[in-house]
Scaffold this active site. Structure first.
Site, PDB file in Angstrom:
ATOM      1  N   HIS A  96      26.701  21.840 -12.551  1.00 50.56           N
ATOM      2  CA  HIS A  96      27.593  21.438 -11.471  1.00 50.56           C
ATOM      3  C   HIS A  96      28.956  22.117 -11.578  1.00 50.56           C
ATOM      4  O   HIS A  96      29.636  22.289 -10.560  1.00 50.56           O
ATOM      5  CB  HIS A  96      27.737  19.921 -11.446  1.00 50.56           C
ATOM      6  CG  HIS A  96      26.553  19.228 -10.862  1.00 50.56           C
ATOM      7  ND1 HIS A  96      26.657  18.129 -10.044  1.00 50.56           N
ATOM      8  CD2 HIS A  96      25.218  19.501 -10.943  1.00 50.56           C
ATOM      9  CE1 HIS A  96      25.450  17.741  -9.660  1.00 50.56           C
ATOM     10  NE2 HIS A  96      24.564  18.553 -10.213  1.00 50.56           N
TER      11      HIS A  96
ATOM     12  N   HIS B 100      14.919  20.505 -13.506  1.00 47.97           N
ATOM     13  CA  HIS B 100      14.327  19.171 -13.433  1.00 47.97           C
ATOM     14  C   HIS B 100      13.259  18.938 -14.498  1.00 47.97           C
ATOM     15  O   HIS B 100      12.655  17.866 -14.545  1.00 47.97           O
ATOM     16  CB  HIS B 100      13.753  18.936 -12.035  1.00 47.97           C
ATOM     17  CG  HIS B 100      14.816  18.710 -11.012  1.00 47.97           C
ATOM     18  ND1 HIS B 100      14.541  18.493  -9.678  1.00 47.97           N
ATOM     19  CD2 HIS B 100      16.176  18.663 -11.116  1.00 47.97           C
ATOM     20  CE1 HIS B 100      15.672  18.326  -9.012  1.00 47.97           C
ATOM     21  NE2 HIS B 100      16.679  18.430  -9.870  1.00 47.97           N
TER      22      HIS B 100
END
Length: 737
Positions: A103, A265
């Site tokens: 992020h 993920h």
């Protein structure tokens, strides 16, 4: 008689009530009263006054002296040392730190080079308080002991990126490499993040399937896309469109997109144990002072661990969330997925096979197990034909998958670091990647002062005008972006596709000038002795310097434009055409050029270009005034050329702009053009664009223009112009910094 001291609690209450009383008396900025006024704030951002280390501290030298192995060893200890105040999922902070690094880097966008991990901007609002960054305030606090130990020897920006790498390695993944060199900012970037006035709103679509301006995320406060689907619509194919658009605007192609989503993920879990509206408090920017920078305080249950609330989605994708495996792809293709909702009410997907219900261990409660989950955006990799083809190839070939994720992760964290020449450290990959804007290292002896003098004479005797030489030198350097350190004169890519064909560079004139300069360069290299050579990149910059020196001489000034050889020439094979096309200037106020498709007006785009060139307000002012009198406008337009001696370096632009005998009005014939007429006779004297007149209209710019228009400032203007010009020509000379 002395008054009694107020009790402590009463004093505190008094202070709080006083602050409350003053809350409505905040100072109104000029922008509040006059919202259309040109804002110059971004040209004053990141001043040395904000930096506690001062202007002389060298991040590169500090990083090069750092014991990188020791830092990585300290990070590994943190990964498995779970803290009671924020316990690690599965006993390992690796997935948490991967999200932090991702992020921090994932805000990068190709259209203006803003965002990314450089500067450590995640420490500041608004990024620190974006909904998509919920609870990452804790990740940075977990790293504080390491930052405290090493201090300025490693920037926050480098530490966050490095921690992501170490986390992957500690969980069994082989990374592609790591490069340091990111400096820390000390104040938030002045970045346009979107038109919305509330988080998680979307008012940025352009009606053509894209996004307005340079934006890349699809909603305010998101890094990429809504994991539940566009606007919460759980349609994997529509999600695929958003993913491709958003990730594409962040420099990723389809293969990199699939690798990043699947690889990312593979680790960790989503957190949506309860409804955020029932449990979580304000984000860090709005939290109470006693929270000490923490936000999203959770009052439900433990407030963390199995009660954690972040995205509102809940669950893990794989059976081993702290190990690198291909299990994400096994699950994606091995199950039929049915829609359900998390405890927080968010749309997500689970297998329709009841046997899958106990595959995934709970992150905190021993013996408890769950079904794996997928987001709508995960299912996009299965439903979109192009994404599916790539995902299936990864599933069949785990080594290919691993390498693809390694390279995509490396690109994600290094795209905004700039060209490979800026990389620092012992873990720099040997392989040169096309997106790294590679320029060959100097492989010859450089020209000396005698050679430079000879070359200048050859250039000025070539028949090329001062204005032509200035325009081409500017074209070579003006593509630079300080946001991601891309573009610039080094590499001479102005002679290659796509830059040679950009409209702003006037391709026909550019080809003519480059043809003559290349002949001069080649002739010198053939005749030079002792291994001396000059690159085309150096020749172009030298030509601009020679032209400016002549223009100064014609005005009565003896000036020398600093020139340091050492640039090299890139080849077409080294140049990623698609990637470099994002650098194309759709507006360049310095050349009075403004094409369609800009998301701001001409004056705002001038400030934007000056910001990308790392210019201050005075530098922007001096440069524009000089470019006008040097007749450097696009296609030799006469707008703003307020001088009777074009091609001569004088302060005439400012003198004539501020001349009260001229009255300005909008042209009846040409939109966006203004006419300056003599107040007494009505005779047309000059024409101009808003970019010219703003220096007499805006009070801040007029104050500087008055300096340069003064009788005693003629020499100062020339010197200031040369200094600003040299800065632009050397912005990308990282070897000199």
């Amino acid at each position: 008689m002395l008054k009694k001291a107020l009790p402590i609690m009463t004093a505190v209450a008094f202070a709080v009530s006083s602050a409350t009383a003053m809350a409505g008396t905040d100072t109104k900025t000029n922008k509040f009263w006059w919202p259309e006024q040109l804002d110059l704030t971004q040209l004053r951002a990141h001043g040395v006054e904000s930096n506690p280390y001062g202007d002389n501290f060298n991040y590169a030298e500090a990083f090069e002296a750092l014991d990188l192995d020791a830092v990585k060893a300290d990070i590994r200890k943190v990964l498995t040392t779970s803290q009671d105040w924020w316990p690690a999922d599965y006993g390992h902070y690796g997935p948490f730190f991967i999200r932090m690094a991702w992020h921090a880097a994932g805000t990068y966008r190709v259209h203006d080079g803003r965002g990314g991990s450089g500067g450590g901007q995640m420490r500041f609002d608004p990024l620190n308080s974006w909904p998509d960054n919920a609870n990452l305030d804790k990740a940075r606090r977990l790293l504080w002991p390491i930052k405290q130990k090493y201090g300025r020897d490693i920037s926050w920006a480098d530490l966050m990126a490095l921690t992501g790498n170490v986390a992957l390695e500690d969980m069994g993944f082989t990374t592609f490499g790591f490069a340091g060199g990111r400096e820390d900012d000390w104040e938030p970037d002045n970045v346009y993040w979107g038109p919305e006035k509330a988080m998680l709103k979307d008012e940025r679509r352009d009606g053509k399937g894209g996004l307005k301006g340079p934006l890349a995320a699809v909603e305010m406060g998101l890094i990429y896309v809504n994991p539940e689907g566009p606007h919460g619509n759980p349609d994997p194919l529509l999600a695929a469109q958003d993913i491709r658009m958003s990730f594409g605007r962040m420099a990723m192609n389809d293969e990199e997109i699939v690798a990043l989503i699947a690889g990312g993920h593979t680790f960790g879990k989503a957190h949506g144990a309860k409804k955020p509206s029932d449990c979580t408090g304000k984000e860090p920017a709005a939290a109470a002072i006693e929270e000490q920078g923490f936000g999203w305080k959770n009052k439900c249950g433990k407030g963390h661990s199995e009660d954690t609330i972040t995205s509102g989605l809940e669950g893990a994708w794989t059976v081993s969330p702290t190990q690198w495996t291909s299990n994400y792809l096994d699950n994606l293709f091995g199950f039929n997925w049915v829609q359900t909702r998390s405890p927080a009410g968010a749309i997500q997907w689970i297998p329709d096979n009841k046997a899958a219900a106990n595959l995934v261990p709970d992150a905190h409660i021993p013996g408890k197990r769950h079904a794996p989950i997928m987001f709508t955006t995960d299912l996009a990799l299965k439903e979109d034909p192009a994404f599916r083809k790539i995902a299936e190839s990864f599933h069949k070939d785990p080594k290919k998958y691993e390498l693809a994720f390694a390279k995509a992760w490396f690109k994600l964290n290094h795209r905004d670091l700039g060209p490979r020449a800026r990389y620092l450290g012992k873990e720099i990959p040997q392989e040169v990647l096309k997106w790294q804007d590679y320029i060959p290292e100097v492989d010859h002896k450089l020209v000396d002062a005698k050679d430079v003098k000879h070359l200048k004479a050859e250039i000025l005797d070539s028949g090329l005008t001062v204005s032509e030489l200035v325009r081409v030198a500017w074209a070579s350097a003006a593509s630079y972006r300080g946001t991601d350190m891309r573009g610039g004169a080094n590499g001479a890519r102005v002679a290659l596709a796509p830059q040679k064909d950009w409209a702003v560079n006037n391709p026909k004139e550019l080809a003519k000038v480059l043809n003559k300069l290349e002949k001069i360069q080649q002739q010198f290299n053939r005749k030079a002795r002792g291994g001396k050579k000059i690159s085309l990149a150096d020749t172009i910059v030298l030509a601009g310097a020679a032209a400016i020196e002549k223009s100064g001489k014609d005005a009565g000034y003896s000036i020398e434009v600093p020139f340091k050889p050492g640039r090299m020439d890139a080849s077409q094979e080294m140049t990623d055409i698609e990637s470099f096309n994002y650098l194309e200037l759709k507006a360049d106020g310095f050349r009075n050029y403004f094409a369609g498709g800009n998301y701001k007006g001409p004056t705002e785009m001038l400030v934007e270009r000056a910001d990308l060139l790392d210019l201050s307000v005075p530098e922007m002012t001096a440069l524009l005034g000089g470019m006008r009198v040097l007749n450097a406008n696009f296609e030799q337009s006469q707008h703003g050329v307020f001088t009777a001696k074009p091609g001569t370096l004088t302060n005439d632009f400012f003198v004539n702009l501020l001349d009260m005998s001229t009255k300005w009005s909008k042209s009846d014939k040409d939109a966006g053009v203004y006419e300056g007429r003599d107040r007494q006779t009505g005779k047309l004297k000059w024409t101009a664009t808003p970019v010219d007149l703003i220096f007499g209209s805006n009070s801040e710019l007029r104050a500087i223009a008055e300096v340069y228009a003064s009788e005693d400032a003629k020499n100062k203007f020339v010197q200031d112009f040369v200094s600003a010009w040299t800065k632009v020509m050397t912005n990308d000379r990282f070897d000199l910094k």
